[in-house]
Design a protein around this motif. Structure first.
Motif, PDB file in Angstrom:
ATOM      1  N   GLN A  85       0.844  -1.193   0.000  1.00 36.00           N
ATOM      2  CA  GLN A  85       0.000   0.000   0.000  1.00 36.00           C
ATOM      3  C   GLN A  85       0.880   1.244   0.000  1.00 36.00           C
ATOM      4  O   GLN A  85       2.105   1.159   0.035  1.00 36.00           O
ATOM      5  CB  GLN A  85      -0.916  -0.011   1.223  1.00 36.00           C
ATOM      6  N   GLY A  86       0.274   2.412  -0.001  1.00 38.16           N
ATOM      7  CA  GLY A  86       1.067   3.631   0.050  1.00 38.16           C
ATOM      8  C   GLY A  86       0.429   4.764  -0.706  1.00 38.16           C
ATOM      9  O   GLY A  86      -0.757   4.749  -1.031  1.00 38.16           O
ATOM     10  N   LEU A  87       1.249   5.781  -1.025  1.00 35.32           N
ATOM     11  CA  LEU A  87       0.770   6.974  -1.708  1.00 35.32           C
ATOM     12  C   LEU A  87       1.824   7.508  -2.674  1.00 35.32           C
ATOM     13  O   LEU A  87       3.028   7.341  -2.458  1.00 35.32           O
ATOM     14  CB  LEU A  87       0.437   8.080  -0.702  1.00 35.32           C
ATOM     15  N   GLU A 105       2.375  -0.989   4.812  1.00 35.23           N
ATOM     16  CA  GLU A 105       1.743  -2.313   4.789  1.00 35.23           C
ATOM     17  C   GLU A 105       0.233  -2.260   4.570  1.00 35.23           C
ATOM     18  O   GLU A 105      -0.338  -3.131   3.929  1.00 35.23           O
ATOM     19  CB  GLU A 105       2.033  -3.054   6.095  1.00 35.23           C
ATOM     20  N   THR A 106      -0.418  -1.243   5.129  1.00 36.76           N
ATOM     21  CA  THR A 106      -1.884  -1.217   5.093  1.00 36.76           C
ATOM     22  C   THR A 106      -2.407   0.109   4.550  1.00 36.76           C
ATOM     23  O   THR A 106      -1.761   1.157   4.692  1.00 36.76           O
ATOM     24  CB  THR A 106      -2.480  -1.424   6.507  1.00 36.76           C
ATOM     25  N   ASP A 107      -3.595   0.065   3.982  1.00 35.30           N
ATOM     26  CA  ASP A 107      -4.245   1.275   3.488  1.00 35.30           C
ATOM     27  C   ASP A 107      -4.632   2.184   4.649  1.00 35.30           C
ATOM     28  O   ASP A 107      -4.703   3.404   4.507  1.00 35.30           O
ATOM     29  CB  ASP A 107      -5.486   0.907   2.674  1.00 35.30           C
ATOM     30  N   PHE A 108      -4.866   1.594   5.819  1.00 30.45           N
ATOM     31  CA  PHE A 108      -5.203   2.371   7.012  1.00 30.45           C
ATOM     32  C   PHE A 108      -4.085   3.367   7.341  1.00 30.45           C
ATOM     33  O   PHE A 108      -4.335   4.542   7.620  1.00 30.45           O
ATOM     34  CB  PHE A 108      -5.435   1.442   8.204  1.00 30.45           C
ATOM     35  N   VAL A 109      -2.839   2.914   7.290  1.00 30.36           N
ATOM     36  CA  VAL A 109      -1.698   3.798   7.556  1.00 30.36           C
ATOM     37  C   VAL A 109      -1.521   4.791   6.413  1.00 30.36           C
ATOM     38  O   VAL A 109      -1.202   5.962   6.642  1.00 30.36           O
ATOM     39  CB  VAL A 109      -0.411   2.976   7.790  1.00 30.36           C
ATOM     40  N   ALA A 110      -1.738   4.360   5.168  1.00 32.30           N
ATOM     41  CA  ALA A 110      -1.590   5.259   4.022  1.00 32.30           C
ATOM     42  C   ALA A 110      -2.533   6.457   4.128  1.00 32.30           C
ATOM     43  O   ALA A 110      -2.217   7.554   3.660  1.00 32.30           O
ATOM     44  CB  ALA A 110      -1.849   4.501   2.723  1.00 32.30           C
ATOM     45  N   ILE A 168       8.262   4.853  11.087  1.00 31.71           N
ATOM     46  CA  ILE A 168       7.998   3.453  11.425  1.00 31.71           C
ATOM     47  C   ILE A 168       7.682   3.318  12.913  1.00 31.71           C
ATOM     48  O   ILE A 168       6.777   2.589  13.314  1.00 31.71           O
ATOM     49  CB  ILE A 168       9.183   2.557  11.013  1.00 31.71           C
ATOM     50  N   GLY A 169       8.440   4.051  13.731  1.00 30.63           N
ATOM     51  CA  GLY A 169       8.167   4.033  15.167  1.00 30.63           C
ATOM     52  C   GLY A 169       6.809   4.601  15.497  1.00 30.63           C
ATOM     53  O   GLY A 169       6.139   4.151  16.436  1.00 30.63           O
ATOM     54  N   ALA A 170       6.350   5.596  14.723  1.00 26.91           N
ATOM     55  CA  ALA A 170       5.069   6.249  14.993  1.00 26.91           C
ATOM     56  C   ALA A 170       3.890   5.408  14.532  1.00 26.91           C
ATOM     57  O   ALA A 170       2.890   5.282  15.244  1.00 26.91           O
ATOM     58  CB  ALA A 170       5.028   7.617  14.318  1.00 26.91           C
ATOM     59  N   VAL A 171       3.974   4.806  13.335  1.00 27.32           N
ATOM     60  CA  VAL A 171       2.814   4.089  12.779  1.00 27.32           C
ATOM     61  C   VAL A 171       2.805   2.606  13.138  1.00 27.32           C
ATOM     62  O   VAL A 171       1.782   1.938  13.012  1.00 27.32           O
ATOM     63  CB  VAL A 171       2.733   4.258  11.239  1.00 27.32           C
ATOM     64  N   GLY A 172       3.967   2.068  13.547  1.00 26.89           N
ATOM     65  CA  GLY A 172       4.001   0.686  14.019  1.00 26.89           C
ATOM     66  C   GLY A 172       3.963  -0.370  12.938  1.00 26.89           C
ATOM     67  O   GLY A 172       3.604  -1.520  13.209  1.00 26.89           O
TER      68      GLY A 172
END
Length: 317
Positions: A85-87, A105-110, A168-172
């Motif tokens: 996933q991503g932008l 990894e996920t659309d939720f984080v994107a 990475i530390g922020a979004v996990g």
């Protein structure tokens, strides 16, 4: 005497409640400010404030230090996890343009604002270095791969790789800076950028990082003093939607029989008017396309394709 004791006790109690309420309000305000500023979790922000007596600036420094350490640890552990996933981010400012792709990894984080802000940050760092480029000619274009991007210096002795660890530390979850393409134009060359899907009712996107699953930067010449932005955007939408492989040349590239298979931009049906070709619309608007680049989030790059081929060869043996 009894009444006096009661009043005294009530007064002390009221003062304690009032003081406690004020402190709680300050803590809540600091917590809200820290969360909004950093994007870290409620629990981490609360812990940071507790350790630093509600000092938001000190708590923020501590959070970044923790995230940096945790981010590098997580990045190492998650390195093999797929980031499908991503932008795509597109930023154009005057004669400068940058388009970047970041994955997670996920659309939720994107869709997370922290991730979007990082896309903007990477695009602006790319634009910063593009601005320093000196070149001969009318148009300069350069692509960056992942490792080169992560090594670009930012502030305080850090590079984009360090900031990626913070993310990475922020979004996990695992995240990558995949690629970037930068443009710098001179003389009569203009630039326009577009990301899809685009928000509705948005005016000029000058110096604004647009984000979406698709993006393009267009370099063009126009005989019109003030080219129409909506027309420029429509050509960008054409490139995003119909994915031409080249601009095409009259007299050299002939239209194909099946219009749906057309890969030359000038011979494609214009998205906003299927009865006309893009070439006809460009002539009408006194515009010539000089170059363009298109990104689609998750599409294989040359390096990815080599890895896929090797993987398939190993599987077949």
């Amino acid at each position: 005497m009894l009444l006096q004791k009661f009043c005294t006790r009530a007064l002390h109690t009221t003062r304690m409640v009032y003081a406690s309420g004020t402190g709680a309000g300050l803590e809540k305000s600091a917590l809200a400010a820290l969360r909004k500023k950093t994007g870290y979790t409620f629990a981490n922000c609360k812990k940071a404030l507790e350790l630093h007596n509600n000092n938001v600036n000190e708590a923020e420094k501590w959070l970044h230090a923790q995230a940096q350490s945790l981010g590098w640890t997580k990045a190492t552990k998650m390195a093999d996890r797929a980031t499908a996933q991503g932008l795509v981010g597109v930023l154009v400012r005057g004669n400068l343009g940058a388009m970047v792709e970041l994955n997670c990894e996920t659309d939720f984080v994107a869709r997370n604002d922290v991730f979007k802000r990082f896309v903007d940050h990477v695009a602006r760092i790319c634009l910063q270095y593009t601005e320093e480029i000196e070149f001969d000619g009318d148009l300069w274009k350069l692509g960056y791969e992942s490792e080169a991007l992560k090594n670009l210096p930012t502030d305080e002795g850090r590079n984009l790789g360090d900031h990626l660890a913070l993310l990475i530390g922020a979004v996990g979850e695992n995240a990558t800076i995949k690629r970037a393409i930068c443009f710098k134009a001179k003389h009569d060359i203009n630039l326009c950028g577009y990301a899809h899907p685009a928000p509705a009712n948005v005016g000029s996107t000058e110096d604004t990082t647009q984000v979406g699953k698709y993006g393009t930067i267009l370099a063009f010449r126009s005989d019109i003093k003030y080219p129409d932005y909506e027309f420029q955007k429509s050509i960008c939408q054409q490139i995003v939607g119909l994915k031409p492989k080249k601009i095409g040349e009259y007299g050299k590239d002939k239209p194909v029989e099946n219009k749906d298979d057309e890969t030359c931009l000038i011979h494609q049906e214009y998205l906003l008017d299927a009865d006309r070709t893009v070439g006809e619309i460009l002539k009408e608007n006194q515009t010539t396309v000089v170059d363009y680049h298109r990104y689609e989030c998750g599409e294989p790059t040359r390096g990815n394709l080599d890895e896929i081929i090797r993987s398939r060869e190993q599987s077949s043996n």
